[in-house]
Design an enzyme around this catalytic site. Structure first.
Site, PDB file in Angstrom:
ATOM      1  N   GLU A  49       0.863  -1.176   0.000  1.00 58.02           N
ATOM      2  CA  GLU A  49       0.000   0.000   0.000  1.00 58.02           C
ATOM      3  C   GLU A  49       0.902   1.229   0.000  1.00 58.02           C
ATOM      4  O   GLU A  49       1.752   1.372   0.879  1.00 58.02           O
ATOM      5  CB  GLU A  49      -0.875  -0.049   1.248  1.00 58.02           C
ATOM      6  CG  GLU A  49      -1.989   0.952   1.287  1.00 58.02           C
ATOM      7  CD  GLU A  49      -2.825   0.756   2.534  1.00 58.02           C
ATOM      8  OE1 GLU A  49      -2.899   1.710   3.342  1.00 58.02           O
ATOM      9  OE2 GLU A  49      -3.371  -0.344   2.723  1.00 58.02           O
ATOM     10  N   ASP A  60      -4.675   9.771   9.583  1.00 58.59           N
ATOM     11  CA  ASP A  60      -3.282   9.397   9.818  1.00 58.59           C
ATOM     12  C   ASP A  60      -2.740  10.032  11.089  1.00 58.59           C
ATOM     13  O   ASP A  60      -2.980  11.208  11.380  1.00 58.59           O
ATOM     14  CB  ASP A  60      -2.413   9.812   8.632  1.00 58.59           C
ATOM     15  CG  ASP A  60      -2.739   9.005   7.390  1.00 58.59           C
ATOM     16  OD1 ASP A  60      -2.729   7.768   7.501  1.00 58.59           O
ATOM     17  OD2 ASP A  60      -3.011   9.600   6.335  1.00 58.59           O
TER      18      ASP A  60
END
EC number: 4.2.1.20
Length: 269
Positions: A49, A60
């Site tokens: 990924e 994130d």
């Protein structure tokens, strides 16, 4: 068959699970990205990924946010990311599927069809779009299916059963199962409720269920291999990119990425 689908078809036949490292494109630069992706693939990654840096990431944690900032501060542009990924995926013997982790803002700005075409030309087989609400995903999901490009969405511990059913129907390739409430980052342990969550999702879809967020240790991976089809590890690897700013640091980072991928992949299978 899409390479992601082919991967999970093969792994299920072999009773194996997918180890999926996450690495940021362009941190510290794309020359290093061209080195670190093959290092991960050769060390046991089933699928990689690749994070497409974005200035306002939603889910994130601080390590990945800092990684995105370093890449963007160096003037990273989307066409250069695609070009670097094409260099990797077109290299002799490359056989590891690659997916983008990207904000929908990036997809929308380029145009969905243009983004899918550029991603496929770069050798990508799908995209994880974490900030795309399922209520607004029908158009992109249809475009991706028409192009045999897998759209992957996230199911979180706070997702209602009704929304989860919509999400898994919009997905292709696999479903990204978020293990914890909150942002990405290393955790001491994974929640026990994760087992119940995956059991519920099994009743909704035949797609592989891959767990990310908080997965960083061999013991996490060993716990998940009984219930998940794959595990995604990001922060524990992206943290190592911080040191790749000198020739010695690059060698050290590549060595550590190889060792971490090998250890976690071995724990999974």
């Amino acid at each position: 068959m899409n390479p992601i689908d082919a991967l999970f078809h093969r792994l299920r036949a072999e009773n194996r699970k997918a180890f999926m490292p996450f690495l940021t494109a362009g941190d510290p630069d794309l020359a290093f990205t061209r080195e670190v992706l093959p290092a991960a693939a050769q060390s046991g990654a089933s699928l990689i990924e690749v994070g497409f840096p974005f200035s306002d990431p939603i889910a994130d944690g601080p390590v990945i946010q800092a990684s995105y900032t370093r890449a963007l501060d160096n003037g990273l542009k989307l066409p250069a990311v695609f070009a670097a990924l094409k260099d990797v995926t077109s290299s002799p013997g490359w056989a590891t599927p690659v997916v983008a982790m990207t904000s929908y803002s990036i997809v929308w700005k380029k145009g969905p069809d243009a983004f899918i075409a550029a991603a496929q030309a770069a050798g990508l087989s799908g995209a994880v779009v974490p900030d795309l609400p399922v209520e607004e995903a029908d158009d992109l999901s249809r475009r991706c299916r028409d192009k045999n490009f897998n759209l992957i969405l996230l199911v979180t511990p706070t997702t209602s059963p009704a929304r989860a059913e919509k999400i898994v129907k919009a997905c292709g390739g696999f479903v990204y199962v978020v293990s914890v409430v909150g942002i990405t980052g290393e955790r001491a342990r994974l929640p026990v409720q994760l087992h119940e969550m995956i059991a519920r999702l099994r009743g909704m879809t035949d797609l592989p269920l891959c767990v990310g967020f908080g997965v960083s240790k061999p013991e996490h991976v060993r716990d998940l291999k009984a219930i998940a089809d794959g595990v995604i590890v990001g922060t524990a690897l992206v943290r190592k990119l911080e040191a790749a700013t000198s020739p010695e640091g690059r060698v050290k980072t590549l060595t550590e990425v190889r060792a971490t991928v090998a250890a976690l992949s071995a724990a999974l299978n």
